[in-house]
Design a protein around this motif. Sequence first.
Motif, PDB file in Angstrom:
ATOM      1  N   ASP A   3      -8.158 -88.119 -27.010  1.00  0.00           N
ATOM      2  CA  ASP A   3      -9.391 -87.656 -26.488  1.00  0.00           C
ATOM      3  C   ASP A   3      -9.449 -86.165 -26.946  1.00  0.00           C
ATOM      4  O   ASP A   3      -8.676 -85.174 -26.567  1.00  0.00           O
ATOM      5  CB  ASP A   3      -8.953 -87.598 -24.948  1.00  0.00           C
ATOM      6  N   PRO A   4     -10.439 -85.714 -27.870  1.00  0.00           N
ATOM      7  CA  PRO A   4     -10.392 -84.486 -28.358  1.00  0.00           C
ATOM      8  C   PRO A   4     -10.711 -83.342 -27.201  1.00  0.00           C
ATOM      9  O   PRO A   4      -9.850 -82.264 -27.245  1.00  0.00           O
ATOM     10  CB  PRO A   4     -11.397 -84.565 -29.338  1.00  0.00           C
ATOM     11  N   MET A 204     -10.957 -87.178 -36.665  1.00  0.00           N
ATOM     12  CA  MET A 204     -10.323 -85.738 -36.888  1.00  0.00           C
ATOM     13  C   MET A 204      -9.075 -85.578 -36.118  1.00  0.00           C
ATOM     14  O   MET A 204      -8.012 -85.084 -36.760  1.00  0.00           O
ATOM     15  CB  MET A 204     -11.246 -84.939 -36.924  1.00  0.00           C
ATOM     16  N   HIS A 205      -9.155 -85.622 -34.891  1.00  0.00           N
ATOM     17  CA  HIS A 205      -7.936 -85.386 -33.858  1.00  0.00           C
ATOM     18  C   HIS A 205      -7.011 -86.524 -33.939  1.00  0.00           C
ATOM     19  O   HIS A 205      -5.937 -86.396 -33.873  1.00  0.00           O
ATOM     20  CB  HIS A 205      -8.722 -85.442 -32.355  1.00  0.00           C
ATOM     21  N   GLU A 206      -7.415 -87.923 -34.235  1.00  0.00           N
ATOM     22  CA  GLU A 206      -6.534 -88.801 -34.414  1.00  0.00           C
ATOM     23  C   GLU A 206      -5.569 -88.792 -35.800  1.00  0.00           C
ATOM     24  O   GLU A 206      -4.509 -89.037 -35.693  1.00  0.00           O
ATOM     25  CB  GLU A 206      -7.127 -90.371 -34.258  1.00  0.00           C
ATOM     26  N   THR A 246     -10.476 -75.363 -37.978  1.00  0.00           N
ATOM     27  CA  THR A 246     -10.171 -74.639 -36.634  1.00  0.00           C
ATOM     28  C   THR A 246      -9.113 -75.473 -36.069  1.00  0.00           C
ATOM     29  O   THR A 246      -8.203 -75.017 -35.384  1.00  0.00           O
ATOM     30  CB  THR A 246     -11.732 -74.407 -35.699  1.00  0.00           C
ATOM     31  N   TRP A 247      -9.372 -76.846 -35.792  1.00  0.00           N
ATOM     32  CA  TRP A 247      -8.314 -77.658 -35.169  1.00  0.00           C
ATOM     33  C   TRP A 247      -7.248 -77.692 -35.772  1.00  0.00           C
ATOM     34  O   TRP A 247      -6.013 -77.447 -35.032  1.00  0.00           O
ATOM     35  CB  TRP A 247      -9.152 -78.882 -34.973  1.00  0.00           C
ATOM     36  N   ARG A 248      -7.170 -77.901 -37.098  1.00  0.00           N
ATOM     37  CA  ARG A 248      -5.808 -77.514 -37.665  1.00  0.00           C
ATOM     38  C   ARG A 248      -5.015 -76.138 -37.402  1.00  0.00           C
ATOM     39  O   ARG A 248      -3.813 -76.433 -37.317  1.00  0.00           O
ATOM     40  CB  ARG A 248      -5.802 -77.933 -39.333  1.00  0.00           C
ATOM     41  N   MET A 249      -5.793 -75.309 -37.413  1.00  0.00           N
ATOM     42  CA  MET A 249      -5.087 -73.995 -37.261  1.00  0.00           C
ATOM     43  C   MET A 249      -4.603 -73.866 -35.815  1.00  0.00           C
ATOM     44  O   MET A 249      -3.517 -73.311 -35.670  1.00  0.00           O
ATOM     45  CB  MET A 249      -6.087 -73.145 -37.736  1.00  0.00           C
ATOM     46  N   ALA A 250      -5.486 -74.474 -34.945  1.00  0.00           N
ATOM     47  CA  ALA A 250      -4.858 -74.236 -33.530  1.00  0.00           C
ATOM     48  C   ALA A 250      -3.453 -75.311 -33.380  1.00  0.00           C
ATOM     49  O   ALA A 250      -2.565 -74.848 -32.600  1.00  0.00           O
ATOM     50  CB  ALA A 250      -5.775 -75.052 -32.596  1.00  0.00           C
ATOM     51  N   LEU A 251      -3.337 -76.417 -34.215  1.00  0.00           N
ATOM     52  CA  LEU A 251      -2.275 -77.176 -33.831  1.00  0.00           C
ATOM     53  C   LEU A 251      -1.047 -76.500 -34.863  1.00  0.00           C
ATOM     54  O   LEU A 251       0.069 -76.422 -34.271  1.00  0.00           O
ATOM     55  CB  LEU A 251      -2.435 -78.599 -34.781  1.00  0.00           C
ATOM     56  N   ALA A 252      -1.219 -75.890 -35.899  1.00  0.00           N
ATOM     57  CA  ALA A 252      -0.198 -75.081 -36.642  1.00  0.00           C
ATOM     58  C   ALA A 252       0.120 -73.781 -35.464  1.00  0.00           C
ATOM     59  O   ALA A 252       1.367 -73.718 -35.830  1.00  0.00           O
ATOM     60  CB  ALA A 252      -1.131 -74.638 -37.982  1.00  0.00           C
ATOM     61  N   LYS A 253      -0.746 -73.257 -35.017  1.00  0.00           N
ATOM     62  CA  LYS A 253      -0.169 -72.073 -34.258  1.00  0.00           C
ATOM     63  C   LYS A 253       0.806 -72.397 -33.070  1.00  0.00           C
ATOM     64  O   LYS A 253       1.699 -71.972 -32.780  1.00  0.00           O
ATOM     65  CB  LYS A 253      -1.194 -71.423 -33.582  1.00  0.00           C
ATOM     66  N   ARG A 254       0.403 -73.762 -32.741  1.00  0.00           N
ATOM     67  CA  ARG A 254       1.149 -74.421 -31.449  1.00  0.00           C
ATOM     68  C   ARG A 254       2.464 -74.497 -31.982  1.00  0.00           C
ATOM     69  O   ARG A 254       3.761 -74.469 -31.371  1.00  0.00           O
ATOM     70  CB  ARG A 254       0.514 -75.429 -30.927  1.00  0.00           C
ATOM     71  N   LEU A 255       2.605 -75.265 -33.206  1.00  0.00           N
ATOM     72  CA  LEU A 255       3.856 -75.772 -33.839  1.00  0.00           C
ATOM     73  C   LEU A 255       4.722 -74.639 -34.380  1.00  0.00           C
ATOM     74  O   LEU A 255       6.018 -74.491 -34.118  1.00  0.00           O
ATOM     75  CB  LEU A 255       3.727 -76.614 -35.034  1.00  0.00           C
ATOM     76  N   LEU A 256       3.982 -73.380 -34.571  1.00  0.00           N
ATOM     77  CA  LEU A 256       4.947 -72.268 -35.104  1.00  0.00           C
ATOM     78  C   LEU A 256       5.507 -71.513 -33.868  1.00  0.00           C
ATOM     79  O   LEU A 256       6.508 -71.094 -34.154  1.00  0.00           O
ATOM     80  CB  LEU A 256       3.875 -71.195 -35.954  1.00  0.00           C
ATOM     81  N   ARG A 257       4.720 -71.349 -32.971  1.00  0.00           N
ATOM     82  CA  ARG A 257       5.077 -70.761 -31.718  1.00  0.00           C
ATOM     83  C   ARG A 257       6.316 -71.533 -31.091  1.00  0.00           C
ATOM     84  O   ARG A 257       7.232 -71.010 -30.561  1.00  0.00           O
ATOM     85  CB  ARG A 257       4.031 -70.707 -30.427  1.00  0.00           C
ATOM     86  N   GLN A 258       6.344 -72.746 -31.305  1.00  0.00           N
ATOM     87  CA  GLN A 258       7.589 -73.563 -30.700  1.00  0.00           C
ATOM     88  C   GLN A 258       8.800 -73.501 -31.602  1.00  0.00           C
ATOM     89  O   GLN A 258       9.871 -73.580 -31.097  1.00  0.00           O
ATOM     90  CB  GLN A 258       7.211 -75.084 -30.867  1.00  0.00           C
ATOM     91  N   ASN A 259       8.408 -72.920 -32.874  1.00  0.00           N
ATOM     92  CA  ASN A 259       9.904 -72.522 -33.723  1.00  0.00           C
ATOM     93  C   ASN A 259      10.914 -73.766 -33.941  1.00  0.00           C
ATOM     94  O   ASN A 259      12.004 -73.465 -33.862  1.00  0.00           O
ATOM     95  CB  ASN A 259      10.487 -71.198 -33.193  1.00  0.00           C
ATOM     96  N   GLU A 260      10.311 -74.696 -33.937  1.00  0.00           N
ATOM     97  CA  GLU A 260      11.339 -75.894 -34.082  1.00  0.00           C
ATOM     98  C   GLU A 260      11.347 -76.387 -35.446  1.00  0.00           C
ATOM     99  O   GLU A 260      12.191 -77.340 -35.956  1.00  0.00           O
ATOM    100  CB  GLU A 260      11.122 -77.015 -32.871  1.00  0.00           C
ATOM    101  N   LYS A 261      10.192 -76.355 -36.392  1.00  0.00           N
ATOM    102  CA  LYS A 261      10.263 -76.905 -37.672  1.00  0.00           C
ATOM    103  C   LYS A 261      10.101 -76.125 -38.778  1.00  0.00           C
ATOM    104  O   LYS A 261       9.401 -74.925 -38.380  1.00  0.00           O
ATOM    105  CB  LYS A 261       9.057 -77.941 -37.346  1.00  0.00           C
ATOM    106  N   GLY A 262      10.129 -76.297 -40.030  1.00  0.00           N
ATOM    107  CA  GLY A 262       9.821 -75.572 -41.023  1.00  0.00           C
ATOM    108  C   GLY A 262       8.540 -75.347 -41.523  1.00  0.00           C
ATOM    109  O   GLY A 262       7.683 -76.307 -41.050  1.00  0.00           O
ATOM    110  N   GLU A 268       2.453 -80.368 -43.642  1.00  0.00           N
ATOM    111  CA  GLU A 268       2.345 -81.550 -43.808  1.00  0.00           C
ATOM    112  C   GLU A 268       1.665 -82.073 -42.296  1.00  0.00           C
ATOM    113  O   GLU A 268       0.716 -83.048 -42.372  1.00  0.00           O
ATOM    114  CB  GLU A 268       3.672 -82.368 -44.106  1.00  0.00           C
ATOM    115  N   GLN A 269       2.155 -81.812 -41.178  1.00  0.00           N
ATOM    116  CA  GLN A 269       1.462 -82.309 -40.081  1.00  0.00           C
ATOM    117  C   GLN A 269       0.251 -81.898 -39.754  1.00  0.00           C
ATOM    118  O   GLN A 269      -0.223 -82.621 -38.789  1.00  0.00           O
ATOM    119  CB  GLN A 269       2.768 -81.892 -38.927  1.00  0.00           C
ATOM    120  N   VAL A 270      -0.197 -81.038 -40.573  1.00  0.00           N
ATOM    121  CA  VAL A 270      -1.559 -80.486 -40.040  1.00  0.00           C
ATOM    122  C   VAL A 270      -2.764 -80.700 -41.294  1.00  0.00           C
ATOM    123  O   VAL A 270      -3.663 -80.033 -41.414  1.00  0.00           O
ATOM    124  CB  VAL A 270      -1.821 -78.902 -39.806  1.00  0.00           C
ATOM    125  N   GLY A 271      -2.122 -81.358 -42.385  1.00  0.00           N
ATOM    126  CA  GLY A 271      -2.998 -81.902 -43.242  1.00  0.00           C
ATOM    127  C   GLY A 271      -2.855 -81.336 -44.675  1.00  0.00           C
ATOM    128  O   GLY A 271      -3.799 -81.237 -45.242  1.00  0.00           O
TER     129      GLY A 271
END
Length: 315
Positions: A3-4, A204-206, A246-262, A268-271
């Motif tokens: 659900d986008p 795109m979201h899936e 824009t959506w990929r960057m939002a996902l990337a920023k969330r992942l970067l804030r979590q500081n759990e992955k390289g 790779e996870q954002v395309g």
Amino acid sequence: MIDPLAEVVALLQPGARFSKVVIGASPWQIRRTDSGQPFYCVILEGACRVEVDGQAPIELHAGDFLLVPAAWGVAMSSLEPPSPGMATPHAAVGDGTFRIGKQDGPTDLRMLVGHCSFDSPDAALLVSLLPTLVHVRGEHRLAMLVKLVGDESREQRPAREMVLARLLEVLLIEALRSTAGTLASPGLVRGLADARLSLAIRAMHEQPTRAWTVAHLAREAALSRSAFFDRFNRTVGIAPMAYLLTWRMALAKRLLRQNEKGIAIIAEQVGYSSASTFSVAFSRHVGLPPTRYAREHGSESTGRAESETGVRVAE
């Protein structure tokens, strides 16, 4: 099924932080300047006219809800505006209620206005996916919520402010997900209301990692490439690939804030096919390289940013 809108709303973390009850006695007029804050208005009784950021005026009636995700200038008036140059009296009358217009006699308007908040650090990025204005009218579920808000605003019950805040949060989400009965400017809400475009947006979201092109997305929507591109631009307000970025960057920023992955894993996870390609795109879009963003915004304040080669951003 992804659900986008739910994903965007979840990342935005909306909340109702400030509200006040305003009662009016015509004629009256008020103007306010906001610094891009989210503004909302619920008409509980009566009607008024509102003009947001220089757009065409809108008449709001009892049961209407207006949400402006980023307001800069709001002008409101009674349906019969005051004479030019006429000052509008206003005064606090207690219990968070303000009166505008004539200060005695009957009133013809009761509304709840205020600012909501988007607690996400990516609010500006995500708000760009939303309509600049959402006006909801004739929605049964929303009308029930408006009635609950109105009832709660009139009574001095225990935990009144807490209950009002929760009701308003639900009201915000309900307004954003309403389609029928929603007069929304171009944005995600209108895109999802379009049966063809919603297929491409959901795709795109899936699958944000897929190497999407406009032609691929047009096939998802069962439209020609040119028809899809024009329809997406007109309905969502930005080009399909700009939305995806824009959506990929939002996902990337969330992942970067979590500081759990390289960085390589996040890329790779954002395309993106490589950490370097992702780093260039992220730096251009956000204004900071991903490692620096992770250091400054990561949940681990002592996180150690490494090189762009895929070493974990934080230990």
